[in-house]
Motif scaffolding. Structure first.
Motif, PDB file in Angstrom:
ATOM      1  N   GLU A 172     -36.833   3.711 -10.545  1.00 30.82           N
ATOM      2  CA  GLU A 172     -36.262   3.054  -9.357  1.00 30.82           C
ATOM      3  C   GLU A 172     -35.265   3.968  -8.647  1.00 30.82           C
ATOM      4  OE1 GLU A 172     -36.445  -1.624 -10.882  1.00 30.82           O
ATOM      5  OE2 GLU A 172     -34.552  -0.499 -10.969  1.00 30.82           O
ATOM      6  N   LEU A 173     -34.532   4.746  -9.441  1.00 32.75           N
ATOM      7  CA  LEU A 173     -33.508   5.633  -8.881  1.00 32.75           C
ATOM      8  C   LEU A 173     -34.039   7.023  -8.550  1.00 32.75           C
ATOM      9  CD1 LEU A 173     -30.612   4.667 -11.326  1.00 32.75           C
ATOM     10  CD2 LEU A 173     -30.717   4.125  -8.882  1.00 32.75           C
ATOM     11  N   SER A 174     -35.332   7.243  -8.812  1.00 34.38           N
ATOM     12  CA  SER A 174     -35.957   8.561  -8.618  1.00 34.38           C
ATOM     13  C   SER A 174     -35.242   9.635  -9.441  1.00 34.38           C
ATOM     14  CB  SER A 174     -35.959   8.947  -7.130  1.00 34.38           C
ATOM     15  OG  SER A 174     -36.714   8.021  -6.382  1.00 34.38           O
ATOM     16  N   ALA A 175     -34.796   9.257 -10.616  1.00 32.06           N
ATOM     17  CA  ALA A 175     -34.127  10.215 -11.510  1.00 32.06           C
ATOM     18  C   ALA A 175     -35.173  11.094 -12.181  1.00 32.06           C
ATOM     19  CB  ALA A 175     -33.319   9.467 -12.562  1.00 32.06           C
ATOM     20  N   THR A 176     -34.818  12.351 -12.371  1.00 27.81           N
ATOM     21  CA  THR A 176     -35.720  13.265 -13.076  1.00 27.81           C
ATOM     22  C   THR A 176     -35.188  13.619 -14.468  1.00 27.81           C
ATOM     23  OG1 THR A 176     -34.654  15.170 -12.038  1.00 27.81           O
ATOM     24  CG2 THR A 176     -36.596  14.267 -10.947  1.00 27.81           C
ATOM     25  N   ALA A 177     -33.986  13.131 -14.769  1.00 28.69           N
ATOM     26  CA  ALA A 177     -33.416  13.364 -16.096  1.00 28.69           C
ATOM     27  C   ALA A 177     -32.387  12.273 -16.378  1.00 28.69           C
ATOM     28  CB  ALA A 177     -32.762  14.740 -16.182  1.00 28.69           C
ATOM     29  N   ILE A 178     -32.152  12.037 -17.652  1.00 28.10           N
ATOM     30  CA  ILE A 178     -31.156  11.041 -18.060  1.00 28.10           C
ATOM     31  C   ILE A 178     -30.367  11.558 -19.253  1.00 28.10           C
ATOM     32  CG2 ILE A 178     -32.432   9.030 -17.207  1.00 28.10           C
ATOM     33  CD1 ILE A 178     -33.390   8.515 -20.057  1.00 28.10           C
ATOM     34  N   VAL A 179     -29.174  11.030 -19.395  1.00 34.52           N
ATOM     35  CA  VAL A 179     -28.360  11.242 -20.588  1.00 34.52           C
ATOM     36  C   VAL A 179     -28.039   9.860 -21.138  1.00 34.52           C
ATOM     37  CG1 VAL A 179     -26.192  12.114 -21.540  1.00 34.52           C
ATOM     38  CG2 VAL A 179     -27.349  13.387 -19.718  1.00 34.52           C
ATOM     39  N   LEU A 180     -28.386   9.630 -22.378  1.00 28.65           N
ATOM     40  CA  LEU A 180     -28.115   8.351 -23.034  1.00 28.65           C
ATOM     41  C   LEU A 180     -26.749   8.428 -23.698  1.00 28.65           C
ATOM     42  CD1 LEU A 180     -31.570   7.986 -24.834  1.00 28.65           C
ATOM     43  CD2 LEU A 180     -30.967   7.210 -22.536  1.00 28.65           C
ATOM     44  N   VAL A 181     -25.992   7.334 -23.636  1.00 25.78           N
ATOM     45  CA  VAL A 181     -24.667   7.311 -24.244  1.00 25.78           C
ATOM     46  C   VAL A 181     -24.437   5.930 -24.861  1.00 25.78           C
ATOM     47  CG1 VAL A 181     -22.196   7.719 -23.920  1.00 25.78           C
ATOM     48  CG2 VAL A 181     -23.831   8.744 -22.323  1.00 25.78           C
ATOM     49  N   HIS A 182     -23.947   5.903 -26.078  1.00 20.87           N
ATOM     50  CA  HIS A 182     -23.447   4.627 -26.582  1.00 20.87           C
ATOM     51  C   HIS A 182     -22.299   4.887 -27.549  1.00 20.87           C
ATOM     52  CE1 HIS A 182     -25.940   5.035 -30.321  1.00 20.87           C
ATOM     53  NE2 HIS A 182     -25.187   4.066 -30.818  1.00 20.87           N
ATOM     54  N   ASN A 183     -21.582   3.832 -27.871  1.00 21.55           N
ATOM     55  CA  ASN A 183     -20.392   3.960 -28.718  1.00 21.55           C
ATOM     56  C   ASN A 183     -20.604   3.277 -30.065  1.00 21.55           C
ATOM     57  OD1 ASN A 183     -20.354   1.411 -27.220  1.00 21.55           O
ATOM     58  ND2 ASN A 183     -18.389   1.039 -28.221  1.00 21.55           N
ATOM     59  N   HIS A 184     -19.832   3.725 -31.030  1.00 20.79           N
ATOM     60  CA  HIS A 184     -19.778   3.086 -32.341  1.00 20.79           C
ATOM     61  C   HIS A 184     -18.366   2.548 -32.548  1.00 20.79           C
ATOM     62  CE1 HIS A 184     -23.403   5.236 -34.511  1.00 20.79           C
ATOM     63  NE2 HIS A 184     -23.775   4.382 -33.574  1.00 20.79           N
ATOM     64  N   PRO A 185     -18.161   1.232 -32.434  1.00 18.11           N
ATOM     65  CA  PRO A 185     -16.825   0.663 -32.618  1.00 18.11           C
ATOM     66  C   PRO A 185     -16.212   0.943 -33.994  1.00 18.11           C
ATOM     67  CG  PRO A 185     -18.236  -0.905 -31.501  1.00 18.11           C
ATOM     68  CD  PRO A 185     -19.127   0.219 -31.957  1.00 18.11           C
ATOM     69  N   SER A 186     -17.049   1.282 -34.975  1.00 19.53           N
ATOM     70  CA  SER A 186     -16.530   1.623 -36.305  1.00 19.53           C
ATOM     71  C   SER A 186     -15.686   2.887 -36.253  1.00 19.53           C
ATOM     72  CB  SER A 186     -17.682   1.823 -37.290  1.00 19.53           C
ATOM     73  OG  SER A 186     -18.442   2.979 -36.943  1.00 19.53           O
ATOM     74  N   GLY A 187     -15.900   3.703 -35.216  1.00 15.08           N
ATOM     75  CA  GLY A 187     -15.184   4.966 -35.084  1.00 15.08           C
ATOM     76  C   GLY A 187     -15.996   6.161 -35.482  1.00 15.08           C
ATOM     77  N   ASP A 188     -16.968   5.976 -36.371  1.00 20.42           N
ATOM     78  CA  ASP A 188     -17.801   7.072 -36.867  1.00 20.42           C
ATOM     79  C   ASP A 188     -18.999   7.260 -35.933  1.00 20.42           C
ATOM     80  OD1 ASP A 188     -19.357   8.879 -38.211  1.00 20.42           O
ATOM     81  OD2 ASP A 188     -19.617   7.676 -40.026  1.00 20.42           O
ATOM     82  N   PRO A 189     -19.114   8.421 -35.272  1.00 20.16           N
ATOM     83  CA  PRO A 189     -20.206   8.616 -34.313  1.00 20.16           C
ATOM     84  C   PRO A 189     -21.532   9.068 -34.932  1.00 20.16           C
ATOM     85  CG  PRO A 189     -18.800  10.541 -34.306  1.00 20.16           C
ATOM     86  CD  PRO A 189     -18.181   9.565 -35.288  1.00 20.16           C
ATOM     87  N   THR A 190     -21.620   9.112 -36.245  1.00 22.23           N
ATOM     88  CA  THR A 190     -22.849   9.571 -36.895  1.00 22.23           C
ATOM     89  C   THR A 190     -24.041   8.695 -36.492  1.00 22.23           C
ATOM     90  OG1 THR A 190     -21.577  10.325 -38.817  1.00 22.23           O
ATOM     91  CG2 THR A 190     -23.951  10.068 -39.105  1.00 22.23           C
ATOM     92  N   PRO A 191     -25.149   9.292 -36.027  1.00 18.15           N
ATOM     93  CA  PRO A 191     -26.313   8.491 -35.622  1.00 18.15           C
ATOM     94  C   PRO A 191     -26.913   7.721 -36.791  1.00 18.15           C
ATOM     95  CG  PRO A 191     -26.478  10.740 -34.788  1.00 18.15           C
ATOM     96  CD  PRO A 191     -25.354  10.732 -35.773  1.00 18.15           C
ATOM     97  N   SER A 192     -27.301   6.489 -36.537  1.00 19.07           N
ATOM     98  CA  SER A 192     -27.985   5.683 -37.547  1.00 19.07           C
ATOM     99  C   SER A 192     -29.489   5.928 -37.445  1.00 19.07           C
ATOM    100  CB  SER A 192     -27.698   4.196 -37.323  1.00 19.07           C
ATOM    101  OG  SER A 192     -28.296   3.751 -36.112  1.00 19.07           O
ATOM    102  N   ARG A 193     -30.235   5.432 -38.422  1.00 25.14           N
ATOM    103  CA  ARG A 193     -31.691   5.557 -38.370  1.00 25.14           C
ATOM    104  C   ARG A 193     -32.240   4.853 -37.133  1.00 25.14           C
ATOM    105  NH1 ARG A 193     -34.838   9.188 -40.019  1.00 25.14           N
ATOM    106  NH2 ARG A 193     -35.728   8.995 -37.952  1.00 25.14           N
ATOM    107  N   ALA A 194     -31.654   3.683 -36.819  1.00 22.57           N
ATOM    108  CA  ALA A 194     -32.094   2.940 -35.630  1.00 22.57           C
ATOM    109  C   ALA A 194     -31.814   3.725 -34.354  1.00 22.57           C
ATOM    110  CB  ALA A 194     -31.404   1.579 -35.584  1.00 22.57           C
ATOM    111  N   ASP A 195     -30.669   4.413 -34.300  1.00 22.98           N
ATOM    112  CA  ASP A 195     -30.338   5.243 -33.129  1.00 22.98           C
ATOM    113  C   ASP A 195     -31.382   6.346 -32.947  1.00 22.98           C
ATOM    114  OD1 ASP A 195     -27.968   3.816 -32.708  1.00 22.98           O
ATOM    115  OD2 ASP A 195     -26.769   5.216 -33.899  1.00 22.98           O
TER     116      ASP A 195
END
Length: 233
Positions: A172-195
């Motif tokens: 819809e935005l005619s984007a050709t690239a994206i950056v995904l961002v999310h937070n971990h309220p636990s404080g630890d930014p280590t990616p989970s298996r689901a991530d």
């Protein structure tokens, strides 16, 4: 002329402390100040007739750091004795200003050339949130930011993400690239298996559409994690 000017001995003791703190800030800058001292300076405007040092120290004791204080919800700030709604609103205004400033550093310029500014903005906007949020930065062919949108808000440890909806919005935005961002309220930014699995699915859907997934950044109080740096993309 105030009565304090006529009789300096009648002036509250904290007035001299305020001037000394302001002078040190002007001479040495914010980096030379402890978290509670910088917080004192901010509180001067909201609390003109009281000693703000005890308030600043109480806020740091409750929330941990200067950043944690500014990011705390108003409902939690007013739980601290001496912090009323107007003071809490003032602190949230400072936080909003800091986030807006960080956002300005990533607009109107190629994101890949100012990656540290991207990280700073993502951390300012999301690292101290109490619920998970999934954000997308949409980029054009020159990797300049088109849009910055929060797509989903979840719970303390989960955010539902729908890869096809992500791609629909990018088209819809005619984007050709994206950056995904999310937070971990636990404080630890280590990616989970689901991530990791979710990111893989988005990349697989994006490829045939000609949309690049430059990175997936996870932010938390303890820092950030980059899928690109971890070779997960």
């Amino acid at each position: 002329m105030s009565r304090f000017a006529e009789n300096p001995e009648d002036a509250p003791h904290f007035l001299g402390h305020r001037e000394r703190l302001k002078t040190r800030f002007r001479d040495q800058g914010g980096d030379a100040m402890a978290d509670y001292e910088l917080l004192e300076l901010i509180l001067f405007q909201a609390v003109p007739r009281r000693d703000t040092k005890p308030l600043a120290k109480a806020l740091i004791a409750r929330f941990g750091t200067f950043s944690d204080v500014l990011a705390a919800p108003e409902a939690r700030l007013v739980e601290v004795p001496g912090i009323g709604p107007s003071v809490a609103t003032h602190l949230k205004l400072v936080h909003a200003a800091a986030t807006r400033y960080a956002r300005g550093a990533v607009r109107q310029r190629p994101l890949l050339g100012s990656w540290s500014a991207v990280i700073d903005y993502c951390r300012a906007a999301m690292a101290y949130e109490e619920k998970e949020k999934f954000r997308i930065l949409f980029l054009d062919r020159k990797n300049v930011l088109i849009a910055d949108e929060v797509q989903q808000v979840g719970t303390v440890d989960h955010t539902p993400v729908y890869p096809r909806e992500v791609m629909k919005r990018a088209l819809e935005l005619s984007a050709t690239a994206i950056v995904l961002v999310h937070n971990h309220p636990s404080g630890d930014p280590t990616p989970s298996r689901a991530d990791i699995d979710m990111t893989k699915t988005i990349v697989e859907i994006a490829q045939p559409l000609g949309i690049a997934v430059h990175d997936h950044i996870i932010v938390g109080r303890q820092g950030h994690a980059s899928f690109r740096a971890l070779k997960l993309i």
